[in-house]
Design a protein around this motif. Structure first.
Motif, PDB file in Angstrom:
ATOM      1  N   LEU A  35       0.845  -1.193   0.000  1.00 56.15           N
ATOM      2  CA  LEU A  35       0.000   0.000   0.000  1.00 56.15           C
ATOM      3  C   LEU A  35       0.881   1.244   0.000  1.00 56.15           C
ATOM      4  N   GLU A  36       0.767   2.048  -1.047  1.00 56.67           N
ATOM      5  CA  GLU A  36       1.573   3.261  -1.184  1.00 56.67           C
ATOM      6  C   GLU A  36       0.646   4.466  -1.240  1.00 56.67           C
ATOM      7  N   ARG A  37       0.944   5.456  -0.411  1.00 55.37           N
ATOM      8  CA  ARG A  37       0.083   6.621  -0.293  1.00 55.37           C
ATOM      9  C   ARG A  37       0.029   7.448  -1.572  1.00 55.37           C
ATOM     10  N   GLU A  38       1.169   7.635  -2.217  1.00 56.40           N
ATOM     11  CA  GLU A  38       1.215   8.492  -3.403  1.00 56.40           C
ATOM     12  C   GLU A  38       0.735   7.728  -4.637  1.00 56.40           C
ATOM     13  N   PRO A  39       0.001   8.396  -5.520  1.00 56.28           N
ATOM     14  CA  PRO A  39      -0.471   7.711  -6.734  1.00 56.28           C
ATOM     15  C   PRO A  39       0.658   7.346  -7.693  1.00 56.28           C
ATOM     16  N   THR A  40       1.738   8.095  -7.659  1.00 57.13           N
ATOM     17  CA  THR A  40       2.947   7.766  -8.419  1.00 57.13           C
ATOM     18  C   THR A  40       4.147   8.077  -7.534  1.00 57.13           C
ATOM     19  N   PRO A  41       5.294   7.398  -7.741  1.00 60.29           N
ATOM     20  CA  PRO A  41       6.476   7.687  -6.921  1.00 60.29           C
ATOM     21  C   PRO A  41       6.876   9.158  -6.998  1.00 60.29           C
ATOM     22  N   GLN A  42       7.162   9.734  -5.849  1.00 59.07           N
ATOM     23  CA  GLN A  42       7.455  11.154  -5.739  1.00 59.07           C
ATOM     24  C   GLN A  42       8.955  11.404  -5.612  1.00 59.07           C
ATOM     25  N   TYR A  43       9.310  12.679  -5.691  1.00 57.46           N
ATOM     26  CA  TYR A  43      10.696  13.082  -5.460  1.00 57.46           C
ATOM     27  C   TYR A  43      11.149  12.675  -4.061  1.00 57.46           C
ATOM     28  N   CYS A 100      29.749  -6.618  -9.376  1.00 54.09           N
ATOM     29  CA  CYS A 100      29.128  -5.880  -8.269  1.00 54.09           C
ATOM     30  C   CYS A 100      29.837  -4.565  -7.975  1.00 54.09           C
ATOM     31  N   SER A 101      31.050  -4.385  -8.483  1.00 55.32           N
ATOM     32  CA  SER A 101      31.811  -3.168  -8.192  1.00 55.32           C
ATOM     33  C   SER A 101      31.401  -1.979  -9.048  1.00 55.32           C
ATOM     34  N   GLN A 102      30.513  -2.202  -9.993  1.00 54.13           N
ATOM     35  CA  GLN A 102      29.924  -1.078 -10.733  1.00 54.13           C
ATOM     36  C   GLN A 102      28.487  -0.910 -10.262  1.00 54.13           C
ATOM     37  N   THR A 103      28.140   0.306  -9.834  1.00 57.13           N
ATOM     38  CA  THR A 103      26.788   0.556  -9.363  1.00 57.13           C
ATOM     39  C   THR A 103      26.233   1.793 -10.076  1.00 57.13           C
ATOM     40  N   TRP A 104      25.236   2.458  -9.497  1.00 56.75           N
ATOM     41  CA  TRP A 104      24.536   3.514 -10.236  1.00 56.75           C
ATOM     42  C   TRP A 104      24.220   4.730  -9.360  1.00 56.75           C
ATOM     43  N   GLN A 105      24.101   5.880 -10.030  1.00 56.85           N
ATOM     44  CA  GLN A 105      23.545   7.095  -9.443  1.00 56.85           C
ATOM     45  C   GLN A 105      22.114   7.227  -9.984  1.00 56.85           C
ATOM     46  N   ILE A 106      21.146   7.354  -9.100  1.00 52.78           N
ATOM     47  CA  ILE A 106      19.753   7.196  -9.505  1.00 52.78           C
ATOM     48  C   ILE A 106      18.928   8.455  -9.227  1.00 52.78           C
ATOM     49  N   ARG A 107      17.838   8.595  -9.949  1.00 55.59           N
ATOM     50  CA  ARG A 107      16.770   9.523  -9.593  1.00 55.59           C
ATOM     51  C   ARG A 107      15.707   8.693  -8.881  1.00 55.59           C
ATOM     52  N   ARG A 108      15.384   9.055  -7.643  1.00 58.43           N
ATOM     53  CA  ARG A 108      14.552   8.186  -6.832  1.00 58.43           C
ATOM     54  C   ARG A 108      13.157   7.957  -7.404  1.00 58.43           C
ATOM     55  N   SER A 109      12.531   8.958  -7.979  1.00 63.37           N
ATOM     56  CA  SER A 109      11.185   8.751  -8.507  1.00 63.37           C
ATOM     57  C   SER A 109      11.194   7.667  -9.581  1.00 63.37           C
ATOM     58  N   GLU A 110      12.213   7.658 -10.437  1.00 62.41           N
ATOM     59  CA  GLU A 110      12.319   6.646 -11.477  1.00 62.41           C
ATOM     60  C   GLU A 110      12.700   5.288 -10.891  1.00 62.41           C
ATOM     61  N   PHE A 111      13.657   5.302  -9.986  1.00 55.80           N
ATOM     62  CA  PHE A 111      14.111   4.061  -9.356  1.00 55.80           C
ATOM     63  C   PHE A 111      12.988   3.408  -8.560  1.00 55.80           C
ATOM     64  N   ASP A 112      12.267   4.210  -7.766  1.00 54.56           N
ATOM     65  CA  ASP A 112      11.178   3.648  -6.966  1.00 54.56           C
ATOM     66  C   ASP A 112      10.082   3.070  -7.861  1.00 54.56           C
ATOM     67  N   ALA A 113       9.807   3.732  -8.987  1.00 55.31           N
ATOM     68  CA  ALA A 113       8.818   3.193  -9.939  1.00 55.31           C
ATOM     69  C   ALA A 113       9.278   1.855 -10.505  1.00 55.31           C
TER      70      ALA A 113
END
Length: 408
Positions: A35-43, A100-113
């Motif tokens: 259950l997620e409160r926001e209708p779409t992932p937020q900033y 595993c030693s390569q990872t990512w810099q993410i935008r949370r709204s996109e990543f959470d989606a």
């Protein structure tokens, strides 16, 4: 079969911790409602991953999605001291030549989606735009939740286990007054975003850079994101950042003067978003679980973002809680002891990262430490990449204490 209002597990909150816990339980064939409160992932802030997240992503079947994303690849981290001296890039691959030693810099709204979509694909019933009004208890046992659904109707949903992944506003954390602040890490942050700011050459174009302020009063993060955006923010003591200051935007500009390397990098770009602020970073819950309920992610605790451990701790708490839930459902044991059996080791790992953070703020010289104790170079590296859950790492801190006592 469960009725429409009955599930094995209800998860409150669709961030990384909730998505992780729900996915791993659903993979084992149990019914899970998220259950997620926001209708779409937020900033949200929290944009830099560290290498040890790889192993949880592998269990979640998230790696192919991340590989195919436009997120910036992160191979290294760099540190700039209060004199402006830039360290050599700390390349993860040199420590461990593995994917595993390569990872990512993410935008949370996109990543959470992406995480929520991944959860749905593996059997989680994801409901967005749903507000949880209360957690239902029968005596001392959580048995479900009261919600206001997307149409505005109140409903009761029942479950054998309730996972609270609702972040700092956690109902259970607040209901039982479980929050313990960390007075030694009473920090805050002010941050914004720039387009077109300076980036290093590959392979370090995606490196996180940690830059100390003059007089070591705090530090800046500098995180390259996709679409030529850089996330940049200052972290320092609460009183220093917020008391007797005019406004957050002015404070941010004043602190840029205290960190010439960041100011120079940003001079090539343009600020493209408003200045944001947050306070009181570090806290934790007095307990991780009760009968029929368990806390994960920021509902369980949050640690200062110096070493980018936030997403790792969210994923790890979700993973460990999911394993305990699955075992408990199989044994028909959803007691406090079963659902929280992982917490002691988890908090040990969190404490190891916390100790690194505290030593940084106290001005401890890790370069000098590795020179004196070269056999600890690998252990210090393990801590920095998030490989926190090994008792042998505690010897690092015993030798840090030994070095400090000798230097007194």
């Amino acid at each position: 079969m469960n009725s429409p209002n009955q599930s094995d597990v209800i998860v409150i909150g669709g961030g990384p911790a909730g998505a992780t816990a729900s996915t791993l339980v659903a993979q084992q064939g149990y019914s899970v409602k998220l259950l997620e409160r926001e209708p779409t992932p937020q900033y949200r802030i929290g944009e830099s991953l560290i290498p040890e997240t790889y192993w949880t992503f592998k269990r979640l079947n998230m790696l192919d999605k991340l590989r195919a994303s436009h997120f910036v690849k992160k191979h290294s981290v760099q540190f700039v001291n209060s004199s402006g001296k830039l360290s050599a890039p700390f390349n993860f691959f040199e420590h461990n030549p593995h994917e595993c030693s390569q990872t990512w810099q993410i935008r949370r709204s996109e990543f959470d989606a992406m995480m929520l979509q991944n959860a749905q694909e593996q059997g989680v019933e994801v409901s967005q735009g749903v507000r949880v009004l209360d957690v239902l208890f029968q005596n001392d046992r959580a048995i479900g939740v009261v919600i206001k659904n997307a149409e505005g109707r109140r409903e009761e949903l029942l479950a054998r286990v309730v996972v609270d992944a609702s972040g700092q506003s956690s109902m259970i954390l607040n209901k039982f007054k479980l929050r313990e602040p960390d007075p030694e890490l009473n920090k805050g942050a002010i941050w914004t975003y720039y387009e077109g700011a300076y980036r290093d050459e590959e392979p370090n174009a995606g490196a996180t850079i940690v830059l100390s302020l003059k007089k070591s009063t705090g530090w800046f993060w500098y995180i390259p994101l996709h679409e030529n955006i850089v996330s940049v923010g200052v972290v320092a003591d609460f009183d220093y950042l917020f008391k007797e200051r005019r406004d957050h935007a002015t404070t941010f500009q004043e602190e840029l003067i205290n960190c010439p390397v960041v100011k120079e990098r940003l001079s090539l770009g343009t600020q493209v978003e408003k200045v944001r602020a947050t306070r009181d970073f570090t806290y934790r819950s007095k307990q991780a679980a009760g009968n029929g309920w368990v806390l994960v992610g920021d509902a369980l605790g949050f640690l200062d973002p110096l070493y980018s451990s936030g997403i790792l701790l969210a994923l790890k708490s979700g993973e460990l809680a999911a394993d305990a839930i699955v075992e408990g459902l199989r044994k028909n044991d959803t007691s406090k002891e079963q659902l929280g059996k992982w917490a002691e080791e988890y908090f040990k790992g969190m404490n190891r990262m916390r100790r690194l953070v505290v030593e940084f703020y106290n001005g401890f010289n890790f370069g000098e430490f590795v020179k004196r104790y070269p056999h600890h170079k690998g252990n210090v590296t393990n801590l920095l990449i998030g490989d926190l859950f090994k008792d042998e790492l505690d010897q690092v801190f015993l030798d840090i204490d030994r070095m400090k006592s000798k230097d007194m």
